[in-house]
Design a protein around this motif. Structure first.
Motif: not given
Length: 404
Positions: A7-13
């Motif tokens: 979920s954090r990775a998707k926000r950063n993406v």
């Protein structure tokens, strides 16, 4: 890292996709007008593409310091430094155009390279907080943000190139604005700073030991070749298109088609890598780059330019994203700063040489733009052979000799 952490990775993406779209649009702007502006300022047309070469040189020289900065202070700090470099490059470039000084214009181009270097780390930042499964997709999605930059950048050139009496001055002012506004995006990125290593923490392999690792060596070679050949041909494209009798707006449209092809496949490149394997996708990219050269050599009609540059973008996408994915999985986290900085130093070193060669091949290797354009495309052959040969060597090595 488990899939629940994505979920954090998707926000950063998402943040990085927007950065690629907004901030990244300055790069196609520079590649559309850099050679044309250089041709108007340089006393010798053989140096017309030197501004683009200085951008890439600045990127090469910035890669290791920015990587070290990110390793110590985090990605956000490095990305802010990149936007400051981009804004400074736009301001100095604008001043160089205003006073008609080629050396000052070149200084601005060099400073723009600081932004280009920082942008190169967007793809690695996408992988930082991603699971092993999501990593190739995260890299691919961030690269896909270039789709919007492919539209925004050349369109801004059309709207701004003749906005002032001095050609292209408005474009460089637009670059300043893009960097100032786009830098605000990084306030929303959430990538932890790398932990300070303990005294007894593993030091990791030396740069030479890393480069001797087969998967790392091949990833670096294929990244260098994919990016350098793309730059070699794209740098000369506006000169070739205009030299063959077409308008500079047509040249901008050709570059738009090229940059769209660079990034549009990114929506599925990660899925293709996950399904077919990174080696196959990299090999396909190298083959498509070769096909782009064949189309370019077959004629200088407008469809030839469009098709060749679209194939060039597609080949770069598969080759470069594949190489990035292979590299990201071939070193330990504590080796990240050392390896990623070294990779981009080598990649942009190759791109610098390609962009330097591009202007000389295009303007000074034949008696006409057609002959120069042919020389540019023939120059691809030995490097395609190098990348293809290294990839074949990797996949045909005994499996038990390949490091885990």
């Amino acid at each position: 890292m488990s899939n629940t952490d994505d979920s954090r990775a998707k926000r950063n993406v998402m943040v990085l996709v927007l950065a690629q779209a907004i901030l990244g649009s300055q790069m196609p702007m520079m590649f559309v007008i850099g050679g044309l502006a250089g041709q108007s300022l340089a006393s010798n047309i053989c140096f017309a593409t030197l501004p683009i070469s200085l951008i890439v040189l600045g990127s090469m020289m910035s890669a290791t310091p920015i990587s070290a900065l990110m390793q110590r202070y985090g990605r956000r700090a490095g990305f802010f430094v990149g936007t400051m470099g981009g804004a400074a490059g736009g301001a100095v470039g604008a001043y160089g155009l205003y006073v008609a000084s080629f050396p000052i214009f070149l200084v601005g181009s060099f400073l723009t390279g600081i932004y280009m270097s920082a942008q190169g780390f967007y793809r690695f930042a996408a992988a930082d907080t991603a699971s092993d499964t999501f990593r190739p997709k995260a890299i691919s999605y961030v690269m896909a943000g270039g789709l919007m930059s492919a539209i925004i950048g050349p369109q801004l050139v059309k709207w701004t190139a003749d906005a002032y009496v001095i050609p292209f001055l408005g474009t460089y002012i637009a670059v300043i604005i893009l960097n100032v506004v786009g830098s605000l995006l990084f306030l929303f990125i959430n990538i932890p700073k790398p932990p300070i290593p303990a005294a007894d923490a593993p030091k990791g392999r030396t740069r030479w030991e890393l480069l001797k690792t087969p998967r790392i060596a091949v990833a670096v070679i294929c990244a260098m070749v994919s990016y350098a050949l793309m730059n070699l041909v794209m740098t000369s494209t506006p000169l070739a298109v205009v030299g063959c009798g077409f308008d500079k707006n047509i040249a901008a449209d050709v570059v738009t088609g090229h940059v769209l092809a660079m990034f549009a496949p990114s929506f599925f490149t990660g899925h293709l890598i996950a399904r077919f394997g990174v080696e196959r996708i990299m090999g396909l990219g190298i083959a498509i780059l070769g096909l782009a050269g064949i189309v370019a050599l077959s004629g200088v009609a407008l469809p030839n330019f469009f098709i060749a540059l679209i194939l060039l973008g597609l080949g770069w996408n598969f080759g470069f994203i594949g190489a990035t994915s292979m590299l990201a999985g071939a070193h330990a986290p504590h080796e990240r700063g050392r390896m990623q900085g070294l990779n981009d130093l080598l990649v942009f070193g190759g791109v610098t040489m390609a962009s330097l060669a591009s202007g000389g091949l295009m303007n000074c290797s034949g008696g006409s733009p057609v002959e120069g354009w042919a020389a540019v495309n023939y120059a691809m052959i030995p490097f395609l052979a190098l990348a293809g040969g290294s990839l074949i060597w990797l996949v045909t090595r005994p499996k038990d000799a390949t490091p885990a």
